[in-house]
Design a protein around this motif. Structure first.
Motif, PDB file in Angstrom:
ATOM      1  N   SER A  28      -6.339   4.782   2.980  1.00  0.00           N
ATOM      2  CA  SER A  28      -5.697   5.841   3.747  1.00  0.00           C
ATOM      3  C   SER A  28      -5.923   5.627   5.230  1.00  0.00           C
ATOM      4  O   SER A  28      -6.861   4.943   5.655  1.00  0.00           O
ATOM      5  N   ARG A  71      -1.245   5.585  -6.709  1.00  0.00           N
ATOM      6  CA  ARG A  71      -1.719   6.569  -5.748  1.00  0.00           C
ATOM      7  C   ARG A  71      -3.194   6.902  -5.949  1.00  0.00           C
ATOM      8  O   ARG A  71      -3.933   7.096  -4.981  1.00  0.00           O
ATOM      9  N   LYS A  89       0.828  -1.207   0.000  1.00  0.00           N
ATOM     10  CA  LYS A  89       0.000   0.000   0.000  1.00  0.00           C
ATOM     11  C   LYS A  89       0.864   1.258   0.000  1.00  0.00           C
ATOM     12  O   LYS A  89       0.523   2.254  -0.654  1.00  0.00           O
ATOM     13  N   ARG A 103      -5.771  -5.266  -4.066  1.00  0.00           N
ATOM     14  CA  ARG A 103      -5.235  -3.908  -4.047  1.00  0.00           C
ATOM     15  C   ARG A 103      -4.643  -3.515  -5.399  1.00  0.00           C
ATOM     16  O   ARG A 103      -4.774  -2.368  -5.843  1.00  0.00           O
ATOM     17  N   ALA A 126      -5.290   4.593  -3.984  1.00  0.00           N
ATOM     18  CA  ALA A 126      -4.905   4.389  -2.587  1.00  0.00           C
ATOM     19  C   ALA A 126      -5.793   5.119  -1.587  1.00  0.00           C
ATOM     20  O   ALA A 126      -5.610   4.972  -0.379  1.00  0.00           O
ATOM     21  N   MET A 154       2.088   1.704  -3.497  1.00  0.00           N
ATOM     22  CA  MET A 154       1.018   2.301  -4.300  1.00  0.00           C
ATOM     23  C   MET A 154       0.978   3.814  -4.105  1.00  0.00           C
ATOM     24  O   MET A 154       0.864   4.577  -5.069  1.00  0.00           O
ATOM     25  N   ALA A 155       1.059   4.251  -2.851  1.00  0.00           N
ATOM     26  CA  ALA A 155       0.978   5.681  -2.560  1.00  0.00           C
ATOM     27  C   ALA A 155       2.116   6.455  -3.199  1.00  0.00           C
ATOM     28  O   ALA A 155       1.975   7.647  -3.503  1.00  0.00           O
TER      29      ALA A 155
END
Length: 317
Positions: free
Chosen positions: A299, A292, A239, A259, A295, A242-243
């Motif tokens: 959060s 992102r 994650k 994801r 994402a 991804m961000a």
């Protein structure tokens, strides 16, 4: 805002995702007190397959503190990690929310966890896969990512910051190579095969014992992240990648496939040939991912809102 008072039990209060959880819930007005199991502990993470060197005695001497605090006007008790469930359920007053982190459900302590979890007032797991393994009533709430901390930055500037060369393709393996469950030899074998296919030099690098606030530099400095774990719950590393718009190549574990389904480029497979092909294509293209934009739902703010909803429903009941 809320006026809830929550007593946390945890095996490792230094876990980054647990610290983020506490900070976000405190920001929403929840008063949080954390008790950590005494004794020496290995780094206890979502996917950790061991529980360090703690003994039954360490857990037994934890209970008097849990009992004393439970009588101090809290609204509920949040047991984080399955091995804290016995102490949570033994106190007589507070309703119990149990969060499962992965190895407590899918590792050697899974049978104990499955036996005790239904006695809790609410159970939280991190992925749909964990929900299937558990098989009972539960809420799926992945650990959240701080999108203000983990954000894309210029690759060459990030490499300068971490001391990496700019003339090679770098694949990041973000775990200690000695952690057997992460299967570093498989990652090495995949990257070696990719290196044979490309004209540019390719290297596999690790980033361990790095301060959490420095990790965005490593994720932005790399060209791809590789994860070859044998088992995961909902790995925050994916994650966080991804961000930072870092392409990911991973085995099909935990909720990784879910994801990464909308993320391009990325590859999720249990077949080594497909992992090699996917990583080679990512390195050839040399592009960042669209991670992102996908994402937001993972959060830390979304996590906090969902956990607060669980707290409120349990406290009201």
């Amino acid at each position: 805002m809320t006026d809830l008072r929550v007593l946390n039990l945890v095996t490792n209060a230094d876990s980054q995702f647990f610290e983020a959880q506490v900070e976000e819930l405190e920001r929403r007005g929840v008063e949080m007190t954390t008790l950590s199991v005494p004794g020496e502990n290995q780094s206890q993470s979502v996917d950790a397959g061991t529980e360090g060197s703690r003994s039954v005695w360490d857990y037994a001497r934890f209970y008097p503190s849990v009992l004393a605090h439970s009588l101090d006007g809290y609204d509920l008790l949040h047991a984080n990690y399955g091995l804290t469930a016995p102490m949570a359920l033994a106190q007589p007053r507070l309703p119990v929310v149990l969060s499962l982190w992965g190895s407590d459900l899918m590792g050697q302590y899974g049978p104990l966890t499955k036996r005790l979890a239904p006695m809790c007032d609410a159970v939280v797991v991190m992925s749909e896969g964990m929900a299937e393994v558990y098989g009972g009533d539960c809420r799926v709430i992945p650990h959240g990512v701080d999108l203000d901390l983990f954000e894309p930055m210029d690759r060459d500037q990030a490499r300068d910051a971490v001391g990496w060369p700019t003339d090679e393709r770098i694949v990041l393996f973000p775990y200690p190579p000695k952690r057997e469950i992460k299967n570093h030899p498989r990652a090495r074998a995949v990257v070696d095969r990719v290196a044979d296919r490309l004209a540019d030099p390719v290297s596999l690098r690790t980033a361990t014992d790095i301060p959490h606030e420095r990790m965005p530099y490593y994720l932005s400095a790399a060209d791809a992240l590789i994860m070859t774990s044998r088992r995961e719950g909902s790995p925050n590393t994916v994650k966080e990648a991804m961000a930072c718009n870092l392409p990911v190549v991973s085995t099909d574990v935990g909720d990784v496939a879910q994801r990464l389904a909308p993320v391009e480029p990325s590859t999720v497979s249990d077949d080594d040939d497909e992992l090699v092909a996917g990583l080679a294509e990512i390195l050839r293209r040399g592009e960042r991912s669209n991670g992102r934009e996908n994402a937001v739902e993972i959060s830390v703010e979304q996590m906090g809102a969902r956990l607060l909803s669980v707290y409120e429903s349990v406290a009201a009941a």
